[in-house]
Write an enzyme that holds these catalytic residues in place. Structure first.
Site, PDB file in Angstrom:
ATOM      1  N   ASP A  25      30.389  29.696  40.685  1.00 37.54           N
ATOM      2  CA  ASP A  25      31.635  30.324  40.238  1.00 37.54           C
ATOM      3  C   ASP A  25      31.362  31.461  39.255  1.00 37.54           C
ATOM      4  O   ASP A  25      30.445  31.371  38.439  1.00 37.54           O
ATOM      5  CB  ASP A  25      32.518  29.263  39.567  1.00 37.54           C
ATOM      6  N   ASN A  73      39.666  30.644  49.721  1.00 33.92           N
ATOM      7  CA  ASN A  73      39.246  32.004  49.376  1.00 33.92           C
ATOM      8  C   ASN A  73      39.760  33.074  50.334  1.00 33.92           C
ATOM      9  O   ASN A  73      39.688  34.272  50.030  1.00 33.92           O
ATOM     10  CB  ASN A  73      37.719  32.099  49.294  1.00 33.92           C
TER      11      ASN A  73
END
Length: 248
Positions: A25, A73
């Site tokens: 991340d 995403n």
């Protein structure tokens, strides 16, 4: 300020964790912090993924799974998603020969539906050409969702029950695990997350049930081997506490 040791903890060399999961991340935030496009962070993050996989292989870790792109995403901007899909094509294409040389088996976990034909071709070719490598298995969680994985496993088992190839009393943890994307792989020992978040974000929900969650404040492009060793040390410290608790 935390000072990370660069020395590899002795426990790693003698008894490394078998399966390491990483939620990579912070790529986009890394780019924005430097006045660069978010895509710059993704580019650097790809290089970090390779080096950390090499590091895991060097100390004897047998499985590493990195969260590269979730099914959520797809909601990102069209330009960023398009860049990522092209980056993944390049990742599989460029890394394939080096993975073969280093004995790395590259494995995709996630859904192929929705990916471009070019990307699916590179994934399949990489999996085939690295199939017999045995130093380490590198799982790329691409277009992945933990809940979707569990639903797919349940459907697979339901199909076997309907066809009469399985009895309902046969269903246990091992049988269910064998229907997951990570079939025949051990559960996670440690789950590392960069970006200063404490969520597991729908990643390896079944496989991480007993894993140590190690959340780090650094962004993925800044992640280095010293951070990996520090995370591993936390895993061993936690493991020692649990073993002491059981003995007491």
């Amino acid at each position: 300020m935390v000072i990370f040791e660069t020395k590899i903890p002795k426990e790693i060399l003698s008894n490394p964790p078998k399966h390491v999961g990483i939620i990579c991340d912070g790529n986009g935030r890394w780019g924005k912090k430097r006045g660069l496009p978010r895509t710059a962070g993704h580019e650097i993050g790809m290089r970090v993924a390779k080096d950390i996989t090499y590091a895991c292989a060097e100390v004897g870790v047998k499985f590493v799974t990195m969260f590269a792109f979730s099914t959520e995403n797809w909601k990102r901007s069209k330009d960023e998603v398009n860049f990522l899909m092209k980056l993944f094509v390049r990742f599989f294409r460029e890394w394939r020969q080096e993975a073969i040389k280093k004995g790395i088996r590259v494995n995709h976990i996630g859904l192929l539906d929705g990916l471009s034909e070019e990307l699916k071709k590179e994934i399949k070719l990489t999996q085939v050409e690295t199939l017999n490598n045995s130093n380490i298995v590198f799982n790329v969680a691409l277009n992945y969702s933990g809940r979707t994985e569990i639903i797919a496993a349940a459907r697979d088992i339901a199909k076997q029950l309907k066809e009469g190839t399985m009895d309902i009393n046969d269903i246990d943890n091992q049988v269910f695990s064998s229907s997951l994307f990570t079939a025949n792989q051990p559960d996670l020992d440690i789950l590392i997350r960069t970006g200063n978040e404490n969520r597991i974000s729908n990643f390896l929900l079944w496989q991480s049930s007993n894993a140590l969650l190690c959340s780090l404040p650094i962004l993925w492009p800044d992640f280095r081997r010293k951070h990996l060793w520090k995370s591993f040390q936390g895993y061993y410290d936690n493991k020692s506490k649990r073993e002491f608790s059981r003995e007491s």
